[in-house]
Motif scaffolding. Structure first.
Motif, short mmCIF file in Angstrom:
data_model
loop_
_atom_site.label_atom_id
_atom_site.label_comp_id
_atom_site.label_asym_id
_atom_site.label_seq_id
_atom_site.Cartn_x
_atom_site.Cartn_y
_atom_site.Cartn_z
N ASP A 238 57.73 58.22 118.64
CA ASP A 238 57.41 57.10 119.33
C ASP A 238 55.70 57.72 119.54
N HIS A 239 55.15 57.74 118.62
CA HIS A 239 53.80 57.29 118.54
C HIS A 239 53.46 56.92 117.08
N MET A 240 52.33 56.64 116.50
CA MET A 240 51.78 55.48 115.35
C MET A 240 52.33 56.15 114.14
N ASN A 241 52.65 55.92 113.39
CA ASN A 241 53.17 56.98 112.05
C ASN A 241 51.78 57.18 110.97
N ASN A 242 52.60 58.43 110.46
CA ASN A 242 51.40 58.72 109.59
C ASN A 242 50.89 57.22 108.73
N VAL B 126 40.07 60.18 99.65
CA VAL B 126 40.41 59.94 100.78
C VAL B 126 40.71 61.51 101.68
N THR B 127 40.81 61.38 102.77
CA THR B 127 41.73 62.71 103.81
C THR B 127 41.10 61.81 105.14
N ILE B 128 42.83 62.12 106.09
CA ILE B 128 42.83 62.06 107.42
C ILE B 128 43.03 63.24 108.25
N GLU B 129 42.64 63.62 109.52
CA GLU B 129 43.28 64.70 109.70
C GLU B 129 43.05 64.00 111.04
N HIS B 130 44.76 64.82 112.02
CA HIS B 130 44.95 64.10 112.96
C HIS B 130 44.73 64.56 114.15
N ASP B 131 44.53 64.43 115.58
CA ASP B 131 44.60 65.81 116.57
C ASP B 131 45.06 65.67 117.52
N ALA B 132 45.36 64.19 118.22
CA ALA B 132 46.62 63.80 118.86
C ALA B 132 46.66 62.12 118.80
N ALA B 133 48.27 62.26 119.09
CA ALA B 133 48.66 61.06 118.65
C ALA B 133 47.89 59.49 119.35
N VAL B 134 48.96 58.68 118.55
CA VAL B 134 48.22 57.07 119.40
C VAL B 134 49.69 56.72 120.01
N ALA B 135 49.78 55.40 120.25
CA ALA B 135 50.83 55.40 122.00
C ALA B 135 50.96 54.12 121.06
N LEU B 136 51.74 53.09 121.70
CA LEU B 136 52.02 52.14 121.67
C LEU B 136 51.60 51.33 122.81
N GLY B 137 50.93 50.92 122.46
CA GLY B 137 49.06 49.90 124.17
C GLY B 137 48.19 50.36 124.09
N GLY C 39 47.06 43.74 92.58
CA GLY C 39 47.68 44.78 91.93
C GLY C 39 47.98 46.33 92.09
N ARG C 40 46.74 47.07 92.63
CA ARG C 40 47.03 48.01 93.20
C ARG C 40 47.54 49.21 94.29
N LEU C 41 48.58 49.99 93.83
CA LEU C 41 49.38 50.88 94.62
C LEU C 41 48.74 51.14 95.99
N LYS C 42 48.66 50.86 96.73
CA LYS C 42 47.59 51.05 97.84
C LYS C 42 47.53 52.94 98.76
N PHE C 43 46.64 52.96 99.59
CA PHE C 43 46.55 54.27 99.76
C PHE C 43 47.78 54.60 101.63
N ASP C 44 48.17 52.99 101.54
CA ASP C 44 49.25 53.18 103.40
C ASP C 44 50.12 53.82 101.80
N ALA C 45 50.72 52.20 101.25
CA ALA C 45 51.68 52.73 100.59
C ALA C 45 52.32 54.02 99.85
N ALA C 46 51.25 54.60 98.89
CA ALA C 46 51.35 55.89 98.41
C ALA C 46 51.86 57.23 99.57
N THR C 47 50.94 56.31 100.70
CA THR C 47 51.49 57.57 101.94
C THR C 47 52.99 57.26 102.28
N ARG C 48 53.34 56.25 102.78
CA ARG C 48 55.06 56.01 102.72
C ARG C 48 55.80 57.27 101.28
N HIS C 49 55.22 56.71 99.95
CA HIS C 49 56.11 57.49 99.03
C HIS C 49 56.15 59.42 99.09
N ILE C 50 55.20 59.71 99.94
CA ILE C 50 54.58 60.85 100.16
C ILE C 50 55.64 61.76 100.93
#
Length: 258
Positions: free
Chosen positions: A172-176, A200-211, A27-38
């Motif tokens: 056209d890349h993987m969502n945050n 928890v901190t995430i830094e993005h350097d380049a996009a991840v694409a489908l495949g 029943g805990r609010l997940k990190f990925d769900a919190a990110t969608r809210h953000i």
């Protein structure tokens, strides 16, 4: 993180319920769900301010989330969003999420305004900047990396994380938010880390694409083993996750208890 300037007329303030898809088995609010809210409150604020048409596209370069006290199922979320730093093409935005039952999540994200045609950074309009700067004195915000990628050679573990069609967004890349589902997966397999408060901190350097064949390289640094995260963290365990496609690091996460 910068405290909420409350009350303040330029702090965007909204409430909505915590729903079933937002929480884990306990029943805990997940990190990925919190990110969608953000992300969602960012869209709502753009619409409220009247800039949804002129500044519709943003990408996030870094998100830092402090889960101070878990927010639990059937709670009502109060989200407040305001600017904590600006430049001509990007800004840092704070979001505080309070549950009525005492749960609390703090976050700060580095957002880049994107030109629809070139898909590159675009200047933020003067009238938009004027509003953002009402809650901050930082107007020469610069990008500075906090994290560095781990290598395959000394990884504690390497795990494949396949990308799905549903993970891909308008760029056209993987969502945050999908990157944060990796955090949830890691915490599930390492429950000793799930002690709060947790940053928890995430830094993005380049996009991840489908495949793309994405792999997660995990590294654990025990207390006293390194000063690579700064002197204030030498007394605690820091875990990093490197999101890699082949030899290229696409993103890096750091996890540690506050």
């Amino acid at each position: 993180m910068m405290p909420v300037p409350d009350p303040h007329p330029d702090v965007f303030d909204i409430e909505w319920p915590l729903r079933v898809a937002d929480v884990d088995r306990e029943g805990r609010l997940k990190f990925d769900a919190a990110t969608r809210h953000i992300q969602d409150i960012g869209s709502d604020q753009l619409r409220e301010l009247g800039f949804q048409e002129t500044h519709p596209l943003w990408i996030v370069r870094r998100t830092m989330i402090d889960m101070i006290r878990p927010i639990e199922f059937q709670d009502i979320l109060r989200l407040r969003r305001w600017c904590s730093g600006t430049s001509n093409r990007w800004c840092e935005m704070r979001v505080r999420i309070d549950g009525r039952k005492g749960g609390l999540i703090e976050s700060e994200a580095f957002w880049i305004n994107i030109n629809r045609e070139t898909q590159g950074p675009a200047r933020i309009s003067d009238d938009f900047l004027e509003g953002l700067r009402r809650t901050t004195d930082v107007n020469r915000l610069r990008w500075k990396e906090y994290l560095s990628a781990g290598s395959r050679e000394d990884a504690d573990d390497i795990r494949e994380f396949p990308t799905r069609v549903s993970d891909i967004d308008i760029f056209d890349h993987m969502n945050n938010a999908v990157y944060w589902s990796v955090i949830e997966d890691y915490l599930h397999h390492h429950p000793d880390l799930a002690r709060y408060p947790l940053r928890v901190t995430i830094e993005h350097d380049a996009a991840v694409a489908l495949g793309d064949k994405m792999e997660i390289l995990s590294h654990t640094y025990p207390p006293g083993s390194t000063d690579k995260f700064g002197p204030e963290l030498t007394d605690r365990t820091v875990t990093t996750l490197t999101y890699a496609v082949g030899d290229e690091a696409k993103a890096v996460a750091a996890i540690f208890n506050l």
